[in-house]
Write a protein that holds these residues in place. Structure first.
Motif, PDB file in Angstrom:
ATOM      1  N   ALA A  69       0.821  -1.179  -0.015  1.00 23.28           N
ATOM      2  CA  ALA A  69      -0.031  -0.151  -0.180  1.00 23.28           C
ATOM      3  C   ALA A  69       0.998   1.163   0.045  1.00 23.28           C
ATOM      4  N   ILE A  70       1.986   1.270   0.838  1.00 27.70           N
ATOM      5  CA  ILE A  70       2.825   2.392   0.880  1.00 27.70           C
ATOM      6  C   ILE A  70       3.569   2.721  -0.581  1.00 27.70           C
TER       7      ILE A  70
ATOM      8  N   ARG B 102       1.068   3.961  -3.092  1.00 24.10           N
ATOM      9  CA  ARG B 102       0.674   5.293  -2.860  1.00 24.10           C
ATOM     10  C   ARG B 102       1.866   6.169  -3.291  1.00 24.10           C
ATOM     11  N   GLU B 103       3.036   5.728  -2.824  1.00 26.31           N
ATOM     12  CA  GLU B 103       4.156   6.842  -3.236  1.00 26.31           C
ATOM     13  C   GLU B 103       4.475   6.701  -4.543  1.00 26.31           C
TER      14      GLU B 103
ATOM     15  N   VAL C 143       1.914   6.485  -6.902  1.00 28.50           N
ATOM     16  CA  VAL C 143       0.823   7.632  -7.469  1.00 28.50           C
ATOM     17  C   VAL C 143       1.324   9.009  -7.246  1.00 28.50           C
ATOM     18  N   GLN C 144       1.790   9.007  -6.203  1.00 33.23           N
ATOM     19  CA  GLN C 144       2.211  10.515  -5.834  1.00 33.23           C
ATOM     20  C   GLN C 144       3.615  11.021  -6.657  1.00 33.23           C
TER      21      GLN C 144
ATOM     22  N   THR D  79      -6.533   6.424  -6.302  1.00 29.63           N
ATOM     23  CA  THR D  79      -6.800   6.044  -5.117  1.00 29.63           C
ATOM     24  C   THR D  79      -6.191   4.879  -4.916  1.00 29.63           C
ATOM     25  N   VAL D  80      -5.283   4.656  -3.624  1.00 31.38           N
ATOM     26  CA  VAL D  80      -4.908   3.283  -3.366  1.00 31.38           C
ATOM     27  C   VAL D  80      -5.651   2.771  -1.931  1.00 31.38           C
TER      28      VAL D  80
ATOM     29  N   THR E 220      -6.430  -0.407   0.626  1.00 36.21           N
ATOM     30  CA  THR E 220      -6.110  -1.657   1.426  1.00 36.21           C
ATOM     31  C   THR E 220      -7.028  -2.637   1.309  1.00 36.21           C
TER      32      THR E 220
ATOM     33  N   VAL F 292      -6.119  -0.363  -6.798  1.00 34.12           N
ATOM     34  CA  VAL F 292      -5.795   1.000  -7.314  1.00 34.12           C
ATOM     35  C   VAL F 292      -6.977   1.461  -8.142  1.00 34.12           C
TER      36      VAL F 292
END
Length: 194
Positions: free
Chosen positions: A53-54, A57-58, A60-61, A68-69, A71, A90
């Motif tokens: 998940a991290i 998310r990273e 995506v950023q 949107t991620v 869990t 995602v």
């Protein structure tokens, strides 16, 4: 003690209504109309899900894509009688309904293999996930073997598969990259993390 699971086959909408009445700590999937309890997980499994998940998310950023991620806990309706709950999902280019229990248009789904789930993750979930038209990537993380299997539906609708031990995975669409190591979590005792 948990109440017995329903014995009558359900549709997705019946399952969601039933799920809302269950304790938040209980997790279920609906498979071909049958409610299936999800097994408790080991710490390794949980830490790998967190790492995934991290990492997503990273990614995506870094890429700046509008995604949107999610869990585990967010479900995906496969058809009218099956809801799967991947370890990570995602969704891109769609506003998130914060009160929904399902992800509307999943693009990427990820499962972390455990001894009890390997067969299901590799076989039936592969078929289930790729029946959902929006899904383009299915990642299966084998943390103890230190590999990620990347199944990708290309623009022609064909599924391409790769087994990766290192390097990066390009997830296009939506146009982001994630390192294989970032999807594997902690190395098993006695093995190095690359």
């Amino acid at each position: 003690m948990n109440a017995p699971l329903p014995s009558v086959p359900m549709t997705v909408s019946e399952f969601l209504a039933w799920s809302e009445r269950q304790p938040e700590t209980a997790r279920y999937e609906l498979v071909d109309g049958k409610v299936v309890a999800m097994s408790p997980e080991r710490n390794r499994h949980n830490l790998v899900k967190l790492a995934i998940a991290i990492a997503l998310r990273e990614a995506v950023q870094r890429s700046g894509v509008a995604c949107t991620v999610f869990t585990d806990g967010a479900g995906i309706a496969i058809d009218e009688r099956t809801v799967r709950e991947p370890d990570a999902t995602v969704q891109c280019g769609v506003d998130v309904d914060l009160d929904a229990m399902l992800v509307d248009s999943p693009l990427i789904v990820v499962e972390v293999v455990s001894p009890s789930s390997e067969r299901d993750d590799v076989q039936s979930k592969f078929v289930d996930y790729f029946t959902v038209p929006s899904i383009r990537h299915y990642l299966i993380a084998f943390s103890e073997k230190r590999i990620v299997v990347h199944h990708r539906r290309n623009d022609q609708g064909t599924i391409d598969s790769r087994i990766l031990r290192d390097g990066d995975i390009v997830l296009d669409p939506p146009g982001m990259t994630v390192a294989v190591d970032a999807l594997l979590g902690p190395a098993p005792v006695g093995k190095e993390i690359h």
